[in-house]
Design a protein around this motif. Structure first.
Motif: not given
Length: 318
Positions: A278-283
């Motif tokens: 999820k954090k990778t998708v956002y960044e």
């Protein structure tokens, strides 16, 4: 054809790291460059833009010596492992040039060889406010790379800088064998007795910059959430259609290059985030997780979770 000059990100990242730690916000727009691998290609103009900002922020708190010390150690740490099996300063200089010019960078550097000397010359144009940093970093980097304690024989080295000494001083202490006002940065090393006696040739023709390398360097200059074929064409000062035609003629596809750059960035983000999808998708600026998954399946044949687990055998996060 295009003429997009590039350098490895290692020549820009340490500046951004140094001044980010110092709290200088003028360079914040380039912070995404810090996420690139040291060997990733970026525009050669980036360092000029960074140095121009730095020139107006250097003061007694952020001295030249502090900056140079940090920069030269970061860059040397990148190049040292690449310069293996070198028994003399001239061999080390030749190897540095061979792995850098053309392969890693497209800049106005040349290597000149005579029977007794080997010289690296970095061509310079008019004097600019930030030129001192580029000159000094080349000087200190080459000095560090060629002064290696395993040398069988120590060679005589002469350094020459482009402009007058007052332009660089008093911020930096120079070596005793440095001259000034030469028009170019010039490093001349006397060959060893063995190299002279045996007429050993050290120079090898440089590689020519590839079109794909130029396109990837341009793509790396665009934040991920803005990167697409249209923004890539704009960065190269071309229309989208012209870029597509040029790449098609050379067997390349702009969309594939854009996807490759995004995939490499997504891998770095995923690793930095310890597998947190999820954090990778956002960044990465993706609208949803499906875009990230499609990208990994396209280039790795695996989902992000599978890729992370197979590569490092680490626990997965969601």
């Amino acid at each position: 054809m295009i003429n997009y000059k590039y350098r490895p990100a290692i020549f820009s990242k340490p500046f951004l790291e140094f001044f980010k730690n110092k709290g200088i916000s003028n360079l914040k727009r380039y912070n995404f460059i810090i996420d690139l691998d040291d060997g990733d290609l970026v525009s050669i103009k980036l360092i000029s833009e960074i140095l121009h900002v730095i020139e107006s922020n250097i003061n007694e708190n952020y001295s030249y010596s502090e900056l140079i010390f940090y920069i030269e150690n970061r860059i040397r740490g990148f190049f040292e492992p690449l310069l293996t099996n070198s028994n003399s300063a001239t061999e080390r200089l030749a190897q540095f040039y061979a792995c850098y010019q053309g392969k890693m960078a497209s800049c106005d550097w040349i290597l000149e060889e005579t029977r007794t000397t080997l010289s690296l010359i970095a061509k310079r144009g008019e004097q600019k406010s930030h030129s001192k940093y580029d000159d000094i970093i080349i000087l200190f980097l080459i000095n560090k790379l060629i002064n290696f304690d395993k040398y069988v024989e120590v060679s005589e080295v002469k350094f020459k800088l482009s402009f007058d000494r007052s332009y660089y001083s008093p911020h930096v202490r120079f070596f005793n064998n440095t001259s000034f006002s030469n028009g170019h940065v010039h490093v001349e090393i006397k060959k060893t007795k063995k190299e002279i006696d045996n007429n050993i040739k050290l120079y090898k023709p440089q590689s020519k910059p590839s079109l794909k390398s130029q396109i990837i360097a341009a793509a790396n200059m665009i934040p991920l959430n803005e990167l697409d074929v249209a923004s890539l064409a704009f960065c190269l000062s071309m229309s989208t259609r012209s870029l597509q035609r040029l790449l098609k003629t050379n067997g390349l596809c702009p969309l594939q290059i854009v996807q490759l750059v995004k995939f490499n960035a997504a891998k770095r983000k995923l690793l930095a985030n310890n597998g947190n999808i999820k954090k990778t998708v956002y960044e990465c600026g993706f609208n949803d997780q499906r875009n990230l998954t499609r990208l990994f399946i396209l280039h790795a044949g695996l989902t992000p979770k599978e890729w992370y687990k197979n590569l490092y055998n680490r626990p997965q996060l969601t």
